[in-house]
Every structure is written in structure tokens, then in C-alpha cells.
Write a protein that holds these residues in place. Structure first.
Motif, PDB file in Angstrom:
ATOM      1  N   THR A  53     -17.293  25.092 -35.705  1.00 32.30           N
ATOM      2  CA  THR A  53     -17.948  23.805 -35.479  1.00 32.30           C
ATOM      3  C   THR A  53     -17.106  22.736 -36.162  1.00 32.30           C
ATOM      4  N   ILE A  54     -16.871  21.631 -35.445  1.00 29.45           N
ATOM      5  CA  ILE A  54     -15.910  20.624 -35.885  1.00 29.45           C
ATOM      6  C   ILE A  54     -16.542  19.242 -35.758  1.00 29.45           C
ATOM      7  N   GLY A  55     -16.393  18.404 -36.792  1.00 31.52           N
ATOM      8  CA  GLY A  55     -16.850  17.024 -36.686  1.00 31.52           C
ATOM      9  C   GLY A  55     -17.350  16.475 -37.996  1.00 31.52           C
ATOM     10  N   ALA A  56     -17.393  15.140 -38.084  1.00 24.06           N
ATOM     11  CA  ALA A  56     -17.775  14.452 -39.312  1.00 24.06           C
ATOM     12  C   ALA A  56     -19.155  13.814 -39.230  1.00 24.06           C
ATOM     13  N   GLY A  57     -19.879  14.055 -38.148  1.00 24.33           N
ATOM     14  CA  GLY A  57     -21.200  13.453 -37.998  1.00 24.33           C
ATOM     15  C   GLY A  57     -22.291  14.315 -38.605  1.00 24.33           C
ATOM     16  N   ASP A  58     -23.362  14.537 -37.820  1.00 20.00           N
ATOM     17  CA  ASP A  58     -24.464  15.367 -38.336  1.00 20.00           C
ATOM     18  C   ASP A  58     -24.445  16.761 -37.737  1.00 20.00           C
ATOM     19  N   ILE A  59     -23.285  17.188 -37.254  1.00 21.64           N
ATOM     20  CA  ILE A  59     -23.147  18.553 -36.739  1.00 21.64           C
ATOM     21  C   ILE A  59     -23.429  19.568 -37.836  1.00 21.64           C
ATOM     22  N   ASP A  60     -23.295  19.160 -39.093  1.00 23.79           N
ATOM     23  CA  ASP A  60     -23.559  20.087 -40.201  1.00 23.79           C
ATOM     24  C   ASP A  60     -25.022  20.531 -40.246  1.00 23.79           C
ATOM     25  N   THR A  61     -25.920  19.784 -39.606  1.00 24.21           N
ATOM     26  CA  THR A  61     -27.328  20.197 -39.580  1.00 24.21           C
ATOM     27  C   THR A  61     -27.538  21.433 -38.704  1.00 24.21           C
ATOM     28  N   LEU A  62     -26.547  21.761 -37.879  1.00 33.46           N
ATOM     29  CA  LEU A  62     -26.637  22.932 -37.010  1.00 33.46           C
ATOM     30  C   LEU A  62     -26.081  24.192 -37.667  1.00 33.46           C
ATOM     31  N   VAL A  63     -25.400  24.028 -38.795  1.00 36.10           N
ATOM     32  CA  VAL A  63     -24.698  25.158 -39.400  1.00 36.10           C
ATOM     33  C   VAL A  63     -25.662  26.278 -39.786  1.00 36.10           C
ATOM     34  N   LEU A  64     -26.741  25.945 -40.467  1.00 41.52           N
ATOM     35  CA  LEU A  64     -27.679  26.982 -40.909  1.00 41.52           C
ATOM     36  C   LEU A  64     -28.345  27.693 -39.731  1.00 41.52           C
ATOM     37  N   PRO A  65     -28.851  26.970 -38.708  1.00 42.40           N
ATOM     38  CA  PRO A  65     -29.417  27.695 -37.550  1.00 42.40           C
ATOM     39  C   PRO A  65     -28.404  28.611 -36.869  1.00 42.40           C
ATOM     40  N   ILE A  66     -27.151  28.154 -36.732  1.00 40.74           N
ATOM     41  CA  ILE A  66     -26.127  29.007 -36.120  1.00 40.74           C
ATOM     42  C   ILE A  66     -25.863  30.226 -36.996  1.00 40.74           C
ATOM     43  N   LYS A  67     -25.772  29.998 -38.296  1.00 38.16           N
ATOM     44  CA  LYS A  67     -25.547  31.104 -39.235  1.00 38.16           C
ATOM     45  C   LYS A  67     -26.655  32.154 -39.113  1.00 38.16           C
ATOM     46  N   ASN A  68     -27.908  31.695 -39.107  1.00 42.88           N
ATOM     47  CA  ASN A  68     -29.031  32.625 -39.020  1.00 42.88           C
ATOM     48  C   ASN A  68     -28.987  33.424 -37.725  1.00 42.88           C
ATOM     49  N   TRP A  69     -28.646  32.766 -36.620  1.00 41.95           N
ATOM     50  CA  TRP A  69     -28.564  33.462 -35.325  1.00 41.95           C
ATOM     51  C   TRP A  69     -27.457  34.516 -35.335  1.00 41.95           C
ATOM     52  N   LEU A  70     -26.276  34.142 -35.821  1.00 37.63           N
ATOM     53  CA  LEU A  70     -25.152  35.073 -35.815  1.00 37.63           C
ATOM     54  C   LEU A  70     -25.408  36.277 -36.711  1.00 37.63           C
ATOM     55  N   GLU A  71     -26.071  36.056 -37.839  1.00 40.93           N
ATOM     56  CA  GLU A  71     -26.323  37.159 -38.759  1.00 40.93           C
ATOM     57  C   GLU A  71     -27.427  38.085 -38.281  1.00 40.93           C
ATOM     58  N   ASN A  72     -28.295  37.577 -37.392  1.00 38.35           N
ATOM     59  CA  ASN A  72     -29.433  38.375 -36.964  1.00 38.35           C
ATOM     60  C   ASN A  72     -29.328  38.892 -35.542  1.00 38.35           C
ATOM     61  N   LYS A  73     -28.284  38.454 -34.810  1.00 40.82           N
ATOM     62  CA  LYS A  73     -28.209  38.857 -33.395  1.00 40.82           C
ATOM     63  C   LYS A  73     -27.745  40.309 -33.253  1.00 40.82           C
ATOM     64  N   ARG A 128     -14.690  21.990 -45.369  1.00 38.54           N
ATOM     65  CA  ARG A 128     -13.254  21.991 -45.094  1.00 38.54           C
ATOM     66  C   ARG A 128     -12.837  23.453 -44.968  1.00 38.54           C
ATOM     67  N   PHE A 129     -12.629  23.899 -43.720  1.00 38.62           N
ATOM     68  CA  PHE A 129     -12.307  25.297 -43.419  1.00 38.62           C
ATOM     69  C   PHE A 129     -13.252  26.221 -44.177  1.00 38.62           C
ATOM     70  N   GLU A 130     -14.543  25.951 -44.040  1.00 36.12           N
ATOM     71  CA  GLU A 130     -15.550  26.709 -44.781  1.00 36.12           C
ATOM     72  C   GLU A 130     -16.052  27.894 -43.962  1.00 36.12           C
ATOM     73  N   TYR A 131     -15.835  29.094 -44.479  1.00 40.27           N
ATOM     74  CA  TYR A 131     -16.383  30.284 -43.831  1.00 40.27           C
ATOM     75  C   TYR A 131     -17.898  30.300 -44.013  1.00 40.27           C
ATOM     76  N   VAL A 132     -18.605  30.379 -42.911  1.00 38.91           N
ATOM     77  CA  VAL A 132     -20.067  30.459 -42.942  1.00 38.91           C
ATOM     78  C   VAL A 132     -20.516  31.897 -42.701  1.00 38.91           C
ATOM     79  N   VAL A 133     -19.878  32.556 -41.725  1.00 42.10           N
ATOM     80  CA  VAL A 133     -20.125  33.973 -41.448  1.00 42.10           C
ATOM     81  C   VAL A 133     -18.765  34.659 -41.332  1.00 42.10           C
ATOM     82  N   LYS A 134     -18.619  35.777 -41.989  1.00 40.27           N
ATOM     83  CA  LYS A 134     -17.363  36.526 -41.915  1.00 40.27           C
ATOM     84  C   LYS A 134     -17.683  38.003 -42.044  1.00 40.27           C
TER      85      LYS A 134
END
Length: 463
Positions: free
Chosen positions: A443-463, A324-330
Motif C-alpha cells: 500500500t502506497i501513499g501519503a493520505g489516509d490510506i494508512d487507515t486501511l492497514v490494520l483491516p488488510i493486516k487482519n484479513w491477510l493473517e486470518n485468510k 517507510r518500507f514498513e513490513y506489516v505481514v511477513k
């Protein structure tokens, strides 16, 4: 039935967020807990590590012998409405005369001896109920809470009161799905929103409104009912029961948030009513909608005797709820926020807050629709709310409990989206995002989109 006489509890759908809270409660009470779920998740891994025995294949042979051999009166089977009608294990328990109850029925049994606060609404109830529980905890109230999300403060969806102390208060997220909340009997109620939703269950908007009116009437006589100023006009005040009714909202209602300012992502505001004022509140969990949720939570806490100083501390230390409005990368280059929004009104509130906080940055929204029926019923609303972003990436619909509906796809939202947009897939999303300039990503949604959060986080932090 008497819950204290149980030996074993078996959950059909144990990995659900509401079901897992109940499973933890029974485990805490010293009962053996078993369960089935369709797929393993991080949450089911945690439940197993806590001592529960869980399997993921629908086979009667996998039901523990302790459950099969026990006196049936000492075993309780709890199921979620998401369990399909042809489920083999469910059929076994029905055919052999086990006591079977819905999750909401059991919640009603657990909390009937406690002073209960029920938080209902088509959206906002998880954050609001979690906030109520946190304010009461900080204020020294002996509290239990059954929540629909993992709180960041307690890393759980369950709080358990201490036995033998003063009267305990139970905070219950009152779920409208399948009319589950009609099994509850709260002393204080909150209604955060009454928007059309779950039309696959209710059929039409009128039945949703009628169900919320029915829920309001369950509040005990002489109790209190706090209703969002945006929701109260949809209810029949003559059917709200013999209770004290107060409305709340930003610059409207009996209880209002005034002097809202955003400073470095923190929302500052004042709580005002005819009877009370608290100035200088600081809410770390962003969003105008969360300021409204805070008004409801503060009102409940004041009603239960929590002091102004404890409320200010509780609001400033509330870390929010997972997804719920969770900061993953800031950082200085990129902002990435993940949110559970799955209804047009939720997406509208979420994106308006993001745009207000980052007015000079491009907002890229990745959305995974949840349910074919919801996508069909609210297609125009989804397109309109998503158009608040600067660009939109759509994933395929997450079906959850539903079978596909001919002609209902994510693509049907594209034509009415008024900003640059594209389709993608879970497997291709990262590569598609890499082609764009990312400033603020959500990223928005109540399905399994949360499985993408960690890969996106890793990419953003390392790009």
C-alpha cells in the motif's frame, strides 16, 4: 522573543507530524500546550494522553481561558501553512495581537544555540534524519531530533538531549514545503534529492532548485554539505556556500556503497570513501534508496566522531520509520509492506527494491494519490512508476489541503499504466483484494490510506 519566558503555547494544526514534535518539546520544557486540529487521530490521542489539551472544532470559544487571559507576551501561537486563510481561531489570534510564528521559524529559534544537522530533500529526508539521530544516539552523542515520522526505535518523532552535558547536537528534518527550511542555519547539511515537487507552491522546477541552493548557502561557513550524487547536478555549485562538499551514491560519488547483497531481506554493503571504509554493514530497513540514505547518515556520524563499531551497531539496529518500507505481514504465504511514497521517484525506488527482493513473486500495488495538483503535474510519472508492479489498484485522490480540480482524478493515470489495473474505493478495497491472488501486497501513499492497514493486516493473517 525568548522561548524560556513563555507560559503557554497554542498550536493550529497540532496533529501534524512536525507540529506534534514541537508540541512535545514545549511540553517537556514545562509549558502548557494547547491546540486545534481538524480531525482526531492516533497521534492526537497520544498527545492528549501526554497532557496536552486539544479540540477539533474551529471555534474561538474552545480556546482555553488560560490562553485568552494570559499576558500575550507569554503566549506563542504556532501554525502550519495548511491552516486555511479563513480559520476563525487564527483570525482571533491575529486580531488580538498574539505572537504568531510558523513551525519552521520556531525550529530555527530552538536550534540556533545548538550544533545543527539539517537534512533536506524532496524525498528521503525523514528516513535519513531518523537514521542520523539513531547513529548519534548509539555513538554516545548528546542529541535532540525533530523528525517528520515516528521512529520504530524510539516510538516518537522527537528526541531530547540531556541538559548540562557536553554540547548538544540537533538533528532537524528540513522541510522544503512553503520554503520552511530557509529559517534554519545548519552546521552540517544533507540534501537527499532535488526532484520537482510542490509545484502548487513553487510554480516551476527552477524555483525548487533555486530554493535548495538558498538552503545550501545557509550552512555555516566551514561546515559540511553531503549531497546525493543524483541531486548534485541539479544544483549550482557556485551557489553552495563556503563549505566542504561531498557527494554520495551507489557506485558513484565521493562516498559510495559497494558490494551490495540482499540476504533474507537484509541489505549488506560496504561504505567507502577516500578517507574511510567500513565493511560488512547490515541494514534491516530494506531498499536501495535506504542504502543511499544510510551513506549520508554514516557520513554525518563520522564527521561528529562516532566510531566505526558504533556505526555498524547503529545501522544493524535501525528499525526504520513508521510507514517507510514498513513490513506489516511477513510469513511464508504473504508479504505486506506499507510505504508513504507519494512522488513518482519515490514509488520508482520503492517498487524497484520490492521487485529485487521478491523477483519470483507477483507484486500487487494499491496507490492513493496525494493532492490534485501533484496528480496533475506528475501523471505520466505516476503511471510509469506504478507499472513496475505486476498489478495496480488505484484509490481516489486524497485532497489534503486542496479543493478538487476539474478533470483531475485517479482515473487519468489508468490509460498509461502498462500492467493489469483497476479502480477501487476505500470502502470496497478489501473485497476487491479478496478476488486477487495476493503474494506481495504493497500500500502506497501519503493520505489516509494508512487507515486501511490494520483491516488488510487482519484479513491477510486470518485468510
Amino acid at each position: 522573543m525568548r522561548l524560556e519566558q513563555l507560559h503557554s503555547v497554542y498550536f493550529l494544526g497540532i496533529g501534524g507530524i512536525g507540529m506534534s514534535a514541537l508540541a512535545r518539546w514545549f511540553m517537556h520544557r514545562g509549558m502548557a500546550v494547547y491546540g486545534y486540529d481538524k480531525t482526531p487521530t492516533k497521534l492526537t490521542d497520544q498527545l492528549i494522553s501526554e497532557g496536552m489539551k486539544i479540540h477539533f472544532d474551529d471555534q474561538v470559544s474552545l480556546i482555553a481561558e488560560d490562553v485568552k487571559s494570559s499576558d500575550k507576551e507569554s503566549v506563542l501561537v504556532i501554525y502550519t501553512p495548511a491552516i486555511p486563510k479563513d480559520h476563525q481561531e487564527w483570525a482571533f489570534f491575529r486580531e488580538h495581537g498574539y505572537v504568531i510564528k510558523k513551525r519552521a521559524e520556531v525550529l530555527g529559534l530552538i536550534t540556533q544555540s545548538l550544533f545543527a544537522v539539517g537534512v533536506a530533500g524532496t524525498h528521503g529526508k525523514t528516513t535519513t534524519s531518523s537514521m542520523v539521530a539513531h547513529l548519534l544516539k548509539v555513538g554516545g552523542v548528546n542529541v535532540s531530533a525533530f523528525l517528520g515520522g515516528i521512529t520504530q526505535n524510539y516510538h516518537s518523532n522527537l528526541l531530547i538531549h540531556e541538559e548540562g552535558l557536553e554540547e548538544a547536537v540537533a538533528v532537524i528534518e528540513a522541510d522544503e514545503f512553503d520554503r520552511s527550511f530557509l529559517h534554519l542555519h545548519p552546521n552540517i547539511s544533507v540534501i537527499t534529492a532535488v526532484d520537482p515537487d510542490h509545484l502548487d507552491i513553487y510554480g516551476d522546477d527552477a524555483h525548487i532548485v533555486a530554493s535548495f541552493n538558498d538552503y545550501a548557502q545557509l550552512t555555516s561557513a566551514g561546515g559540511e554539505l553531503f549531497i546525493s550524487a543524483n541531486a548534485v547536478s541539479r544544483l549550482d555549485k557556485a551557489k553552495l556556500g563556503e563549505v566542504s562538499i561531498k557527494t554520495y551514491g551507489i557506485d558513484k560519488g565521493d562516498i559510495q556503497a559497494k558490494n551490495i547483497q540482499i540476504v533474507d531481506g537484509v541489505f549488506h554493503f560496504d561504505y567507502t570513501s577516500d578517507l574511510h571504509q567500513i565493511s560488512g554493514l547490515e541494514l534491516l530497513m530494506p531498499g536501495y534508496h535506504n542504502v543511499e540514505n544510510a551513506l549520508a547518515a554514516i557520513s554525518v556520524a563520522l564527521s561528529l566522531g562516532v566510531s566505526d563499531s558504533a556505526i555498524k551497531e547503529g545501522i544493524s539496529t535501525f528499525k526504520g520509520v513508521k510507514r517507510r518500507f514498513e513490513y506489516v505481514v511477513k510469513n511464508n504465504q504473504t508479504i505486506y509492506i506499507d510505504d508513504y511514497a507519494h512522488h513518482p521517484a519515490e514509488i520508482d525506488a520503492f517498487l524497484k527494491s520490492v521487485k529485487a527482493m521478491y523477483p519470483n513473486k507477483k507484486v500487487t500495488a494499491v496507490f492513493q494519490p496525494h493532492l490534485f495538483t501533484r496528480t496533475r503535474d506528475f501523471a505520466a510519472g505516476f503511471s510509469e512508476s506504478l507499472s513496475l508492479a505486476d498489478e495496480v489498484v488505484l484509490l481516489d485522490i486524497y485532497p489534503a489541503r486542496e479543493l478538487p480540480i476539474t478533470g483531475v482524478t485517479s482515473e487519468m493515470l489508468l490509460e498509461a499504466i502498462t500492467v493489469p489495473h483497476q479502480m477501487s474505493s476505500k470502502s470496497n478495497l478489501l473485497e476487491d483484494l479478496k478476488k486477487n491472488e495476493i503474494e506481495v501486497l504493497v500500500t502506497i501513499g501519503a493520505g489516509d490510506i494508512d487507515t486501511l492497514v490494520l483491516p488488510i493486516k487482519n484479513w491477510l493473517e486470518n485468510k
